[in-house]
Design an enzyme around this catalytic site. Structure first.
Site, PDB file in Angstrom:
ATOM      1  N   ARG A 264      47.010  34.906  43.252  1.00  0.00           N
ATOM      2  CA  ARG A 264      46.156  34.212  43.535  1.00  0.00           C
ATOM      3  C   ARG A 264      46.317  33.349  44.908  1.00  0.00           C
ATOM      4  NH1 ARG A 264      44.552  37.121  40.456  1.00  0.00           N
ATOM      5  NH2 ARG A 264      43.509  36.629  38.456  1.00  0.00           N
TER       6      ARG A 264
ATOM      7  N   GLU B 297      41.966  26.553  39.837  1.00  0.00           N
ATOM      8  CA  GLU B 297      41.683  27.932  40.431  1.00  0.00           C
ATOM      9  C   GLU B 297      40.619  27.979  41.707  1.00  0.00           C
ATOM     10  OE1 GLU B 297      42.282  32.002  38.749  1.00  0.00           O
ATOM     11  OE2 GLU B 297      40.534  32.244  39.786  1.00  0.00           O
TER      12      GLU B 297
ATOM     13  N   SER C 122      37.696  31.658  35.782  1.00  0.00           N
ATOM     14  CA  SER C 122      38.696  30.851  35.531  1.00  0.00           C
ATOM     15  C   SER C 122      38.934  29.567  36.119  1.00  0.00           C
ATOM     16  CB  SER C 122      40.062  31.672  35.628  1.00  0.00           C
ATOM     17  OG  SER C 122      39.926  33.015  34.804  1.00  0.00           O
TER      18      SER C 122
HETATM   19  C1  LIG Z   1      32.102  34.775  36.027  1.00  0.00           C
HETATM   20  C2  LIG Z   1      33.183  34.865  37.100  1.00  0.00           C
HETATM   21  C3  LIG Z   1      34.328  35.744  36.867  1.00  0.00           C
HETATM   22  C4  LIG Z   1      35.349  35.884  37.794  1.00  0.00           C
HETATM   23  N1  LIG Z   1      36.313  36.627  37.612  1.00  0.00           N
HETATM   24  C5  LIG Z   1      37.320  36.724  38.485  1.00  0.00           C
HETATM   25  C6  LIG Z   1      38.488  37.607  38.165  1.00  0.00           C
HETATM   26  O1  LIG Z   1      38.481  38.260  37.208  1.00  0.00           O
HETATM   27  N2  LIG Z   1      39.558  37.663  39.004  1.00  0.00           N
HETATM   28  C7  LIG Z   1      39.346  36.792  40.159  1.00  0.00           C
HETATM   29  O2  LIG Z   1      40.424  36.935  41.191  1.00  0.00           O
HETATM   30  N3  LIG Z   1      38.401  35.948  40.365  1.00  0.00           N
HETATM   31  C8  LIG Z   1      37.460  35.872  39.632  1.00  0.00           C
HETATM   32  N4  LIG Z   1      36.404  35.093  40.009  1.00  0.00           N
HETATM   33  C9  LIG Z   1      36.567  34.049  41.028  1.00  0.00           C
HETATM   34  C10 LIG Z   1      35.761  34.779  42.175  1.00  0.00           C
HETATM   35  O3  LIG Z   1      34.700  35.679  41.771  1.00  0.00           O
HETATM   36  C11 LIG Z   1      36.457  35.412  43.450  1.00  0.00           C
HETATM   37  O4  LIG Z   1      37.202  34.476  43.769  1.00  0.00           O
HETATM   38  C12 LIG Z   1      35.532  36.003  44.475  1.00  0.00           C
HETATM   39  O5  LIG Z   1      36.342  36.405  45.554  1.00  0.00           O
HETATM   40  C13 LIG Z   1      34.815  34.638  45.196  1.00  0.00           C
HETATM   41  O6  LIG Z   1      34.193  35.529  46.096  1.00  0.00           O
HETATM   42  P1  LIG Z   1      32.879  34.350  46.981  1.00  0.00           P
HETATM   43  O7  LIG Z   1      32.497  35.265  48.115  1.00  0.00           O
HETATM   44  O8  LIG Z   1      31.992  33.709  45.975  1.00  0.00           O
HETATM   45  O9  LIG Z   1      33.618  33.258  47.614  1.00  0.00           O
HETATM   46  P2  LIG Z   1      33.550  31.692  47.842  1.00  0.00           P
HETATM   47  O10 LIG Z   1      33.461  31.090  46.232  1.00  0.00           O
HETATM   48  O11 LIG Z   1      32.257  31.232  48.461  1.00  0.00           O
HETATM   49  O12 LIG Z   1      34.765  31.172  48.493  1.00  0.00           O
HETATM   50  C14 LIG Z   1      36.140  31.033  47.854  1.00  0.00           C
HETATM   51  C15 LIG Z   1      37.189  30.802  48.990  1.00  0.00           C
HETATM   52  O13 LIG Z   1      37.148  31.797  49.821  1.00  0.00           O
HETATM   53  C16 LIG Z   1      36.931  31.314  51.174  1.00  0.00           C
HETATM   54  N5  LIG Z   1      36.226  32.269  51.859  1.00  0.00           N
HETATM   55  C17 LIG Z   1      34.969  32.962  51.401  1.00  0.00           C
HETATM   56  N6  LIG Z   1      34.568  33.726  52.270  1.00  0.00           N
HETATM   57  C18 LIG Z   1      35.516  33.806  53.218  1.00  0.00           C
HETATM   58  C19 LIG Z   1      35.559  34.534  54.635  1.00  0.00           C
HETATM   59  N7  LIG Z   1      34.704  35.321  54.955  1.00  0.00           N
HETATM   60  N8  LIG Z   1      36.592  34.168  55.425  1.00  0.00           N
HETATM   61  C20 LIG Z   1      37.701  33.329  55.172  1.00  0.00           C
HETATM   62  N9  LIG Z   1      37.579  32.533  53.959  1.00  0.00           N
HETATM   63  C21 LIG Z   1      36.472  32.908  53.159  1.00  0.00           C
HETATM   64  C22 LIG Z   1      36.172  30.085  50.787  1.00  0.00           C
HETATM   65  O14 LIG Z   1      36.322  29.093  51.811  1.00  0.00           O
HETATM   66  C23 LIG Z   1      37.005  29.665  49.672  1.00  0.00           C
HETATM   67  O15 LIG Z   1      38.103  28.967  49.858  1.00  0.00           O
HETATM   68  C24 LIG Z   1      35.315  35.004  39.104  1.00  0.00           C
HETATM   69  C25 LIG Z   1      34.181  34.099  39.084  1.00  0.00           C
HETATM   70  C26 LIG Z   1      33.338  34.073  38.124  1.00  0.00           C
HETATM   71  C27 LIG Z   1      31.889  33.246  38.472  1.00  0.00           C
END
Ligand SMILES: Cc1cc2nc3c(=O)[nH]c(=O)nc-3n(C[C@H](O)[C@H](O)[C@H](O)COP(=O)(O)OP(=O)(O)OC[C@H]3O[C@@H](n4cnc5c(N)ncnc54)[C@H](O)[C@@H]3O)c2cc1C
Length: 320
Positions: free
Chosen positions: A148, A314, A221
């Site tokens: 992570r 997280e 998480s």
């Molecule tokens: C129901 C559920 C289940 C999940 N299961 C998992 C799992 O099994 N495993 C896991 O690892 N995660 C899990 N997650 C967390 C999440 O899905 C991941 O972290 C995902 O990659 C976040 O993507 P996002 O586009 O929504 O990012 P955001 O939430 O918009 O951003 C997350 C972080 O990434 C940065 N960021 C976003 N886009 C960029 C970019 N283009 N360039 C630089 N930085 C950027 C943001 O500044 C922030 O710090 C889960 C979330 C939910 C709601």
């Protein structure tokens, strides 16, 4: 404008910049004090109600196959990308099925599930470096991927595209006990397993344990599984809920630790710990940033006082 987020918090931002083409990057120069907040689909952030920074979102949507790698735009939806891999015989990434979010965010916390991490499939990451104001390609070793974690947590880069490589043959990773057990329980013979069937199994397994954020707003998480030195930690009560790593460290189940203290918590009515998975916090409606932050602090303090284990949140907490 209102910022939609999977935790269902009411969030307003004054300024928003969508990066759709490389030319849009020049618009970053006009942002006062370089005060930007990069966001993808907002599934891994806990946002306060007023965001004063300019929200920057990457909306590159191209998927292109090159000789050595597959280039995928940061704005592609992760679920669509998995679908693309399944339709194009790109193997290995099936265990990461159904994780919400964007491709651009996947390297940031090195997303992982069921024993597999995205870093295993990353060839390089194409970014805009906010310090040098140049575009650059960072190869996998330079990304410093860990559990992570990666260099992208530094906030110095906007990820524009992620370049992936895949194994030539389908060799499923069934090392994660819950996944192996699911296949046994559903009489799925591992010899006849296909990428589609593995992906479908992972999706079913996830749906049975994790709430759909569209129905039960959440950010997945809420804490990372803590790593402790194996020699310092001899707690029999965690048998079956701790995993020895090969570097003298042991990973503990944060969900289990929360289960052990959850009846001592004072939880506001706006929030609840998900019944099927103690690591997931649900917004029952109208939860505020402060409700969430103070409950997370309460959990962290209780677990530290009781077990001498420090939990790390997280999702990213964005307070302004
Ligand atoms: C129901 C559920 C289940 C999940 N299961 C998992 C799992 O099994 N495993 C896991 O690892 N995660 C899990 N997650 C967390 C999440 O899905 C991941 O972290 C995902 O990659 C976040 O993507 P996002 O586009 O929504 O990012 P955001 O939430 O918009 O951003 C997350 C972080 O990434 C940065 N960021 C976003 N886009 C960029 C970019 N283009 N360039 C630089 N930085 C950027 C943001 O500044 C922030 O710090 C889960 C979330 C939910 C709601």
């Amino acid at each position: 404008m209102l910022i939609s987020n999977s935790f269902g918090l009411r969030v307003k931002a004054k300024n928003f910049l969508s990066i759709d083409t490389p030319e849009d990057l020049s618009k970053l120069d006009a942002i006062k004090d370089n005060s930007i907040l990069i966001l993808g689909a907002c599934t891994n952030v806990i946002l306060n109600k007023d965001i004063n920074q300019t929200i920057v979102q990457v909306n590159y949507k191209d998927i292109k196959m090159f000789e050595d790698y597959l280039s995928v735009g940061g704005g592609v939806d992760w679920v669509d990308f998995i679908e693309y891999c399944l339709n194009n015989n790109l193997y290995g990434i099936e265990n990461l099925t159904h994780i919400p979010g964007s491709v651009g965010a996947a390297p940031v916390q090195n997303i992982g599930a069921y024993g597999v991490e995205v870093s295993s499939f990353i060839h390089s990451v194409e970014c805009f470096n906010l310090l040098t104001k140049q575009q650059e390609t960072i190869d996998r070793a330079q990304c410093k991927f860990e559990y992570r974690n990666s260099i992208f947590k530094s906030k110095n880069y906007i990820i524009l595209k992620v370049n992936f490589i895949f194994p030539k043959t389908f060799e499923p990773d069934l090392s994660y006990p819950a996944l192996a057990n699911y296949l046994i329980d559903n009489s799925i013979n591992t010899k006849s397993l296909t990428p589609q069937l593995l992906s479908e199994s992972v999706k079913n397994l996830r749906n049975s344990r994790l709430p759909d954020p569209r129905l039960e707003p959440n950010v997945g998480s809420i804490f990372k599984n803590p790593l402790v030195k194996t020699n310092d930690f001899d707690r029999h009560f965690l048998i079956g809920h701790k995993w020895e790593q090969d570097n003298g460290m042991t990973k503990l189940s944060a969900a289990r630790l929360i289960e052990l203290i959850k009846f001592e918590l004072s939880i506001p009515e706006t929030l609840r710990i998900y019944e099927n998975h103690s690591l997931v916090l649900i917004n029952n409606g109208e939860a505020s940033f402060d409700d969430v932050k103070s409950l997370l602090d309460q959990i962290g303090v209780k677990i530290f006082n009781k077990f001498n284990v420090e939990l790390e949140i997280e999702p990213e907490i964005i307070s302004s």
